[in-house]
Design a protein around this motif. Structure first.
Motif, PDB file in Angstrom:
ATOM      1  N   SER A   1     -11.699  -8.780  -2.752  1.00 48.20           N
ATOM      2  CA  SER A   1     -11.395  -7.883  -2.235  1.00 48.20           C
ATOM      3  C   SER A   1     -11.402  -6.605  -1.940  1.00 48.20           C
TER       4      SER A   1
ATOM      5  N   ARG B   1       3.008   1.955  -1.460  1.00 48.83           N
ATOM      6  CA  ARG B   1       4.005   2.180  -2.856  1.00 48.83           C
ATOM      7  C   ARG B   1       2.640   2.423  -3.678  1.00 48.83           C
ATOM      8  N   ARG B   2       1.432   2.516  -3.125  1.00 51.48           N
ATOM      9  CA  ARG B   2       0.590   2.969  -4.142  1.00 51.48           C
ATOM     10  C   ARG B   2       0.693   4.582  -4.753  1.00 51.48           C
TER      11      ARG B   2
ATOM     12  N   LEU C   1      -6.110  -0.025  -4.689  1.00 58.18           N
ATOM     13  CA  LEU C   1      -5.190  -0.571  -4.665  1.00 58.18           C
ATOM     14  C   LEU C   1      -5.424  -1.785  -5.069  1.00 58.18           C
ATOM     15  N   ALA C   2      -6.063  -2.628  -4.985  1.00 64.39           N
ATOM     16  CA  ALA C   2      -6.147  -4.198  -5.664  1.00 64.39           C
ATOM     17  C   ALA C   2      -5.776  -3.436  -6.753  1.00 64.39           C
TER      18      ALA C   2
ATOM     19  N   SER D   1      -3.746  -1.198  -8.435  1.00 62.05           N
ATOM     20  CA  SER D   1      -2.248  -1.449  -8.335  1.00 62.05           C
ATOM     21  C   SER D   1      -1.633  -2.344  -8.503  1.00 62.05           C
ATOM     22  N   GLU D   2      -2.359  -3.151  -7.325  1.00 63.14           N
ATOM     23  CA  GLU D   2      -1.383  -3.600  -6.300  1.00 63.14           C
ATOM     24  C   GLU D   2      -1.091  -5.266  -7.860  1.00 63.14           C
ATOM     25  N   ALA D   3      -2.871  -5.167  -8.578  1.00 64.57           N
ATOM     26  CA  ALA D   3      -1.862  -6.433  -9.175  1.00 64.57           C
ATOM     27  C   ALA D   3      -1.388  -6.106 -11.061  1.00 64.57           C
TER      28      ALA D   3
ATOM     29  N   MET E   1       0.829  -1.527   0.100  1.00 61.66           N
ATOM     30  CA  MET E   1      -0.340   0.014  -0.181  1.00 61.66           C
ATOM     31  C   MET E   1       1.349   0.814   0.226  1.00 61.66           C
TER      32      MET E   1
END
Length: 180
Positions: A26, A3-4, A110-111, A113-115, A1
């Motif tokens: 999520s 790093r977002r 966030l989801a 971005s993480e993907a 998070m």
């Protein structure tokens, strides 16, 4: 998070509806008093973005040359409208329901971005103008909170972002004890 980062310039690829459904697993766990689920999402792809641009122009009174679309909704291949649905409930005020919708939007960002997708939440003073509300098919008890602009990220940007030394605000600035 931590790093977002908001990514304002994204490429032409976007997650499929199937991938979005997977990522939403999520998001649906967002804090939600009384499980009212006071939010929903609307995806805008292709010509839907042109319709949004025309509605924004109508709301602002902008006049463009024929065939010249509003470029703002075309900044990303996928826009996801975040809609708060305000329900009357004796234990859950409207502001709390709006907070839940905002939480869902942030969890989705966030989801995504993480993907590996680039994401930027955009809004504006005309987000709830009658023309913009109409093109989204909003009910009277709904509030358009803005759009997540989503697309792929240039690999060089992704590498720089992953190793960024950009300072994070001091967490202590946001934390204090209750006054005596």
């Amino acid at each position: 998070m931590a790093r977002r980062r908001s990514v304002s310039a994204v490429g032409d690829r976007a997650p499929s509806d199937r991938e979005l459904s997977r990522l939403l697993r999520s998001v649906v766990t967002v804090a939600d008093h009384k499980s009212l689920r006071p939010w929903r999402l609307i995806t805008l792809r292709g010509d839907d973005r042109l319709r949004l641009g025309a509605a924004l122009d109508a709301a602002t009174g902008a006049v463009r040359d024929p065939g010249e679309p509003n470029p703002k909704p075309l900044r990303a291949p996928l826009l996801i409208a975040i809609v708060a649905s305000r329900l009357d409930h004796p234990a859950v005020p409207h502001w709390e329901q709006t907070a839940t919708a905002a939480g869902a939007g942030h969890l989705l960002s966030l989801a995504l971005s993480e993907a590996g997708w680039g994401v930027m939440w955009r809004s504006g003073v005309h987000a709830n103008a009658p023309q913009v509300r109409a093109v989204h098919g909003l009910a009277d008890d709904e509030l358009l909170m803005g759009w997540l602009y989503v697309g792929d990220v240039d690999p060089a940007y992704a590498r720089r972002s992953a190793t960024s030394s950009r300072p994070v605000p001091d967490p202590q600035a946001f934390l204090s004890p209750m006054p005596r």
